[in-house]
Design a protein around this motif. Sequence first.
Motif, short mmCIF file in Angstrom:
data_model
loop_
_atom_site.label_atom_id
_atom_site.label_comp_id
_atom_site.label_asym_id
_atom_site.label_seq_id
_atom_site.Cartn_x
_atom_site.Cartn_y
_atom_site.Cartn_z
N GLN A 139 0.83 -1.21 0.00
CA GLN A 139 0.00 0.00 0.00
C GLN A 139 0.86 1.26 0.00
OE1 GLN A 139 -2.43 -0.69 3.45
NE2 GLN A 139 -3.53 -2.39 2.48
N ALA A 140 1.99 1.20 0.72
CA ALA A 140 2.90 2.35 0.76
C ALA A 140 3.51 2.59 -0.63
CB ALA A 140 4.00 2.12 1.79
N LEU A 141 3.84 1.52 -1.33
CA LEU A 141 4.40 1.66 -2.67
C LEU A 141 3.36 2.21 -3.64
CD1 LEU A 141 6.52 -1.62 -2.96
CD2 LEU A 141 7.36 0.71 -2.61
N GLU A 142 2.12 1.75 -3.51
CA GLU A 142 1.05 2.28 -4.36
C GLU A 142 0.82 3.77 -4.09
OE1 GLU A 142 -2.13 2.77 -7.02
OE2 GLU A 142 -0.47 1.34 -6.92
N HIS A 143 0.82 4.14 -2.82
CA HIS A 143 0.66 5.56 -2.47
C HIS A 143 1.83 6.37 -3.02
CE1 HIS A 143 -0.47 9.13 -0.23
NE2 HIS A 143 0.72 9.15 0.34
N ALA A 144 3.03 5.82 -2.93
CA ALA A 144 4.22 6.52 -3.44
C ALA A 144 4.13 6.67 -4.96
CB ALA A 144 5.48 5.75 -3.05
N LYS A 145 3.63 5.64 -5.63
CA LYS A 145 3.48 5.74 -7.09
C LYS A 145 2.52 6.86 -7.46
CE LYS A 145 0.43 3.84 -9.37
NZ LYS A 145 -0.60 2.87 -9.84
N GLN A 146 1.42 6.97 -6.71
CA GLN A 146 0.46 8.05 -6.99
C GLN A 146 1.09 9.42 -6.75
OE1 GLN A 146 -2.37 7.69 -8.40
NE2 GLN A 146 -2.59 5.48 -8.27
N ARG A 147 1.87 9.55 -5.70
CA ARG A 147 2.58 10.81 -5.43
C ARG A 147 3.57 11.12 -6.56
NH1 ARG A 147 5.62 10.82 -0.03
NH2 ARG A 147 6.28 12.84 -0.88
N PHE A 148 4.27 10.08 -7.02
CA PHE A 148 5.22 10.23 -8.11
C PHE A 148 4.52 10.78 -9.36
CE2 PHE A 148 7.08 8.40 -11.98
CZ PHE A 148 8.40 8.82 -11.89
N LEU A 149 3.35 10.22 -9.68
CA LEU A 149 2.60 10.67 -10.85
C LEU A 149 2.10 12.11 -10.66
CD1 LEU A 149 0.56 7.43 -11.63
CD2 LEU A 149 2.58 8.29 -12.85
N ASP A 150 1.62 12.41 -9.47
CA ASP A 150 1.13 13.77 -9.19
C ASP A 150 2.25 14.79 -9.32
OD1 ASP A 150 -1.37 12.75 -8.70
OD2 ASP A 150 -1.16 12.74 -6.52
N ILE A 151 3.41 14.47 -8.76
CA ILE A 151 4.54 15.39 -8.79
C ILE A 151 5.08 15.57 -10.21
CG2 ILE A 151 6.95 15.68 -8.06
CD1 ILE A 151 6.11 14.34 -5.40
N SER A 152 5.09 14.47 -10.97
CA SER A 152 5.66 14.51 -12.31
C SER A 152 4.90 15.46 -13.23
CB SER A 152 5.66 13.10 -12.92
OG SER A 152 6.52 12.25 -12.19
N PHE A 153 3.61 15.66 -12.95
CA PHE A 153 2.81 16.53 -13.82
C PHE A 153 2.21 17.70 -13.05
CE2 PHE A 153 2.88 12.49 -16.08
CZ PHE A 153 3.29 12.92 -17.33
N ALA A 154 2.88 18.07 -11.94
CA ALA A 154 2.40 19.22 -11.15
C ALA A 154 2.63 20.52 -11.91
CB ALA A 154 3.14 19.24 -9.82
#
Length: 224
Positions: free
Chosen positions: A209-224
């Motif tokens: 779950q932590a890795l999935e949450h981190a992936k979502q943060r990664f995607l959010d940050i990449s296109f912020a």
Amino acid sequence: MTLFNIFGSPSSIDRDILVFVDTLPELEASKTLAKQLAPTIQAHFQDAKSPNINFGILDNGVIVKTLKGIPDETNNAILATYNFHLQPHQLAVTHPVVRDLDAKNQRAARVILSFYSRTTHREGVKQALRGDFQAKCAMLSQLNFSVPVDFGKQATPEVDIYKSIAFQLGQSLALSEGVELYTKEDIVSYFPLFGAALRREPIIPECRQALEHAKQRFLDISFA
């Protein structure tokens, strides 16, 4: 004499080595050269850790090109972790460089997706790997790290796959906050729930779950 520096986590199961060269060899030639150099390099050590050899070009104390990975990351990683290892040669890198977050995110997405090329997502993954960063992120958004997946019969064990995913996501997310992390130990301190993955332990639900949450943060940050 072959000049090289060792870098990376002090607890690594292999030994990451950057061999300094004047010209980078082609990929296939590098495999032959690494195999030739391995016995000479290994003779400096008493343990059985296998050498993971990479090649880089040094210019005025800075790594400007590497065969594998990102030059700026390799440069700063050597500076940060040199003293964690028995070193047959003096530190060749003289100063850190500014990190390239975009290049890091590109590499993280590519590395993570490559592990899914033998799963049920293989067609989409292969297409994304041929595409741009936006295509890679679009494919990443379709993967769910919180759900167990069959990675297929391949050489890379599952525990190594999750270790690499946690390492790449941890480095990228921390770098987006201006923090450079170069060891498993540092990433666990920054992201404690990544611990099972980074220690190559069975992946518990909290870690997934932590890795999935981190992936979502990664995607959010990449296109912020």
